[in-house]
Design a protein around this motif. Structure first.
Motif, PDB file in Angstrom:
ATOM      1  N   LEU A 307       0.824  -1.210   0.000  1.00 29.81           N
ATOM      2  CA  LEU A 307       0.000   0.000   0.000  1.00 29.81           C
ATOM      3  C   LEU A 307       0.858   1.261   0.000  1.00 29.81           C
ATOM      4  N   GLY A 308       2.128   1.095  -0.403  1.00 33.96           N
ATOM      5  CA  GLY A 308       3.041   2.228  -0.492  1.00 33.96           C
ATOM      6  C   GLY A 308       2.561   3.274  -1.479  1.00 33.96           C
ATOM      7  N   ALA A 309       3.086   4.474  -1.314  1.00 32.42           N
ATOM      8  CA  ALA A 309       2.629   5.614  -2.126  1.00 32.42           C
ATOM      9  C   ALA A 309       2.957   5.436  -3.597  1.00 32.42           C
ATOM     10  N   PRO A 310       1.948   5.422  -4.483  1.00 32.82           N
ATOM     11  CA  PRO A 310       2.198   5.343  -5.927  1.00 32.82           C
ATOM     12  C   PRO A 310       2.405   6.732  -6.530  1.00 32.82           C
ATOM     13  N   LEU A 311       3.215   6.812  -7.546  1.00 34.27           N
ATOM     14  CA  LEU A 311       3.363   8.081  -8.261  1.00 34.27           C
ATOM     15  C   LEU A 311       2.181   8.292  -9.200  1.00 34.27           C
ATOM     16  N   GLY A 312       1.615   7.199  -9.676  1.00 28.11           N
ATOM     17  CA  GLY A 312       0.485   7.301 -10.598  1.00 28.11           C
ATOM     18  C   GLY A 312       0.932   7.164 -12.048  1.00 28.11           C
ATOM     19  N   GLU A 313       0.028   7.447 -12.938  1.00 25.90           N
ATOM     20  CA  GLU A 313       0.305   7.274 -14.367  1.00 25.90           C
ATOM     21  C   GLU A 313       1.179   8.422 -14.877  1.00 25.90           C
ATOM     22  N   LYS A 314       2.481   8.204 -14.810  1.00 33.33           N
ATOM     23  CA  LYS A 314       3.471   9.182 -15.269  1.00 33.33           C
ATOM     24  C   LYS A 314       4.430   8.512 -16.245  1.00 33.33           C
ATOM     25  N   ARG A 315       5.018   9.321 -17.108  1.00 32.39           N
ATOM     26  CA  ARG A 315       6.040   8.798 -18.034  1.00 32.39           C
ATOM     27  C   ARG A 315       7.363   8.743 -17.271  1.00 32.39           C
ATOM     28  N   ILE A 316       7.902   7.537 -17.152  1.00 24.36           N
ATOM     29  CA  ILE A 316       9.034   7.301 -16.253  1.00 24.36           C
ATOM     30  C   ILE A 316      10.257   6.781 -17.008  1.00 24.36           C
ATOM     31  N   LEU A 317      11.420   7.328 -16.666  1.00 24.27           N
ATOM     32  CA  LEU A 317      12.701   6.775 -17.098  1.00 24.27           C
ATOM     33  C   LEU A 317      13.270   6.034 -15.891  1.00 24.27           C
ATOM     34  N   ALA A 318      13.521   4.730 -16.029  1.00 23.63           N
ATOM     35  CA  ALA A 318      13.990   3.917 -14.902  1.00 23.63           C
ATOM     36  C   ALA A 318      15.402   3.425 -15.150  1.00 23.63           C
TER      37      ALA A 318
END
Length: 707
Positions: A307-318
């Motif tokens: 249940l950790g904090a999600p960033l949500g629908e974002k464009r991500i560079l990992a």
């Protein structure tokens, strides 16, 4: 004892609520569904209380099954009497039941059995009667080809008496009580292992004695692990003289010759039969309690992590950082799709940092990157510092992500099916990026044991651990809800009433027919029947559906009711949703019926105020102290920012931005007594810590929570 009364005894819950809950369970209803959508039936029992009913129902059924098997076995021996059968049937736990069955249990060839075959049972009975003299003479009457003298006869009789003593329930319970209250656990190092490098982490237990019932779960599991790895020997000890005296008081009623032989039989029974069996049972029970404790800790940690904090629908560079092998880089769409991957080499030995900066900058522009996720493993700090040197054209947030278990996922069947054309390094980077966007959706793909939050998870009962963790994952998934049009098979399989096979069918149907546009479309999925729809529909969300209720936690069975509410207020359902003033003005009592009560109605109003709301917090950017690069940079008294990355019964571990995590012992969390570490810190919580001590050689860091 009947099922309901058995559960009442163990849970203290209301009898009617238990009865209704069992009826729902027998109708194949799931715990999440019952707790959320059948509150009137259960009296508002929560998931934990319903879970306890499930547990004790299974225990009762196992007990009853064992009773039938034992009664049948004793009956086949033609030893079953009405009185004995009644005792079996009235047993309320397995220990009592097995003690009753012990005299009838098939055993390996015993000394007592041999003595009985040699005709010595009458002699044993004479001795136990304790009213005979001249026992040697009496024993001479039982000599034969196998019993050649009086000493042999008396020894055989004592073996029979020892077995009778061992089979007495009252004596076994008395010794159990002494072991439970007074047993000491004692350890000694195995001489040849004292200097073994691998044994050094257990050196605290090379010579250790402690009351078993006071031994904390984590310490007991550590001791038992050291024993399993053959570094130490473990003994359970009590006052033998006192234990023998207690048994003698129950049996010996005279001071004659018979008493002397009974005393010898008691000593034999204790050393050969009672103590070995019951001391092992006591240690086994202590281990089971320690397992339960450790599993509970693991479950709490897992729940917080999922249940950790999600960033949500974002464009991500990992980025999955590394030195010699480079940093594996991927670009993901807002929906988590892989758009691009390659490897950069900004660190030693290549040191192509300038080229790496250009590459990351250009990719950020090309894919309109909104956030960067950096795995917290090797070269994490160096990669984070590199990223912070880049001047992006648009704001980009940088996050360090716990990558525990990413390598497990990358080599798994799930990962191969998701990315058949990419190697494990690419899959690992994708996992890091996706778990920033939504920890729950990504972590369900990994065996919870591999996520690395808990204590001694590989030492506990693995079946119980799996059951408990599966319950946690199911609870979290259904608590948050699932977007049916983007969810993976792994995520869907934990939805109430769905399971792995239906989850595969849902994804296949979605791939063949396109996105679901309404909850009614779910009924078209092959093999998804009415019961599965009833159990799972409210946990499956459809964004931008024609009916806005399809993206809420409102169950479809209540849609008609909500339409009536809207009609009564003179508005459409769409206008009713989110209109707090109108919703609060509804007289809920007028909608109560035999089928629905205020508990459910209040839940519906609460959901309509903010339909489909994700109650999880949003991810926050965190920055470690840039001056701390290794354990040698730490010194006593420093104040540092850190993130709680594991919680145990004895404290919590904190990531301060280096390879080694520091420990805040429970005594350093507060100035007051702490019963539960979770009441003071939570997993992934951002805190300030003070360094108390640093042991570079043992790589140990002691910290204190700074208020």
């Amino acid at each position: 004892m009947q099922l309901i009364s058995y559960i009442v005894k163990h849970t203290q819950l209301n009898e009617k609520n238990i009865q209704n809950t069992i009826e729902l369970l027998d109708q194949d209803c799931t715990v999440p569904f019952i707790s959320r959508y059948r509150k009137e039936k259960t009296g508002n029992l929560d998931e934990v209380e319903i879970g306890n009913i499930v547990t004790f129902k299974a225990q009762f059924e196992a007990l009853e099954k064992r009773k039938l098997a034992i009664i049948k076995a004793v009956e086949e021996q033609e030893s079953l009497t009405p009185e004995l059968q009644k005792k079996f049937e009235q047993a309320t736990d397995l220990v009592t039941l097995e003690d009753l069955y012990l005299p009838f249990k098939k055993k390996r060839k015993t000394k007592a059995e041999t003595a009985i075959k040699n005709g010595l049972e009458p002699l044993a009975k004479i001795i136990m009667a304790q009213n005979a003299n001249e026992i040697d003479y009496i024993a001479s009457q039982y000599l034969n080809d196998t019993v050649v003298n009086e000493d042999d006869a008396l020894e055989g009789a004592r073996h029979i008496i020892a077995e009778w003593i061992n089979e007495r329930t009252d004596i076994r319970n008395q010794l159990r009580n002494q072991l439970e209250r007074f047993a000491q656990i004692t350890t000694k190092v195995i001489g040849t292992k004292k200097d073994d490098e691998k044994a050094q982490k257990f050196r605290d237990y090379f010579d250790w004695t402690e009351s078993l019932n006071r031994c904390p779960s984590h310490r007991l599991l550590a001791i038992l692990r050291a024993e399993n790895e053959k570094f130490i020997r473990v003994k359970i000890e009590i006052d033998e003289e006192r234990a023998l005296e207690k048994i003698e008081q129950r049996i010996i009623k005279s001071r004659g010759e018979c008493a002397q032989h009974i005393q010898l039989a008691i000593q034999d029974a204790y050393k050969r039969l009672l103590y070995p069996s019951l001391s092992n049972e006591t240690l086994k029970n202590a281990k089971e309690k320690a397992d339960e404790n450790a599993i509970q800790v693991f479950s709490k940690n897992l729940k917080q992590l999922l249940l950790g904090a999600p960033l949500g629908e974002k464009r991500i560079l990992a980025l999955d950082p590394g030195f010699r092998t480079g940093c594996k880089l991927v670009c993901l769409s807002a929906q988590g799709d892989l758009l691009h991957n390659e490897t950069i080499y900004p660190h030693a030995p290549q040191n192509n940092s300038t080229e790496a900066i250009k590459k990351i900058s250009s990719l950020a522009d090309a894919y309109t990157i909104e956030a960067i996720a950096i795995g917290n493993g090797t070269a994490s700090r160096e990669t984070e510092q590199l990223i912070k040197r880049i001047h992006f054209k648009t704001p980009v947030e940088v996050y360090v992500v716990n990558e525990a278990g990413a390598s497990i996922y990358s080599a798994s069947k799930i990962a191969r099916e998701e990315f058949p054309d990419y190697d494990v390094t690419v899959r690992g980077s994708v996992s890091i990026g996706r778990r920033l966007a939504d920890p729950l959706a990504e972590l369900v793909k990994i065996d919870p044991k591999s996520i690395g939050v808990g204590q001694y998870q590989h030492d506990v009962d693995q079946s119980k651990l799996k059951t408990s963790l599966d319950i946690v994952v199911e609870s979290c998934v259904n608590y948050v809800g699932v977007n049916i049009n983007t969810a993976s098979v792994s995520l869907l399989s934990y939805v109430s009433g769905i399971g792995p096979k239906l989850a595969e069918n849902i994804v296949s149907f979605r791939n063949e027919n396109g996105a679901f546009t309404s909850r009614n479309d779910i009924k078209k999925v092959p093999r998804l029947g009415g019961k599965a729809f009833e159990q799972g529909a409210a946990f499956l969300r459809i964004k931008n559906a024609k009916n806005p209720l399809d993206n809420s936690a409102v169950h479809p069975e209540r849609y008609t009711l909500i339409k009536q509410m809207a009609k009564d207020k003179g508005v459409s359902v769409s206008d009713l949703i989110g209109n707090k003033t109108t919703l609060q003005s509804i007289n809920l009592n007028s909608y109560c019926s035999d089928d629905i009560g205020l508990l459910t109605l209040k839940d519906i109003i609460k959901e309509l105020e903010k339909p489909g709301l994700d109650t999880r917090e949003k991810a926050k950017v965190f920055t470690f102290d840039q001056n701390i690069k290794s354990i040698t940079d730490l010194h006593e008294g420093q104040l540092l920012p850190g993130i709680v990355n594991n919680i145990t019964n004895f404290g919590c571990f904190v990531d301060v931005g280096i390879k080694e995590s520091g420990l805040i012992h429970v005594s350093n969390l507060s100035d007051t007594f702490i019963k539960d570490v979770n009441e003071h810190v939570t997993l992934q919580q951002q805190i300030i810590v003070q360094v108390l001590s640093v042991d570079v050689a043992r790589k140990r860091i002691q910290l204190k929570l700074h208020k």
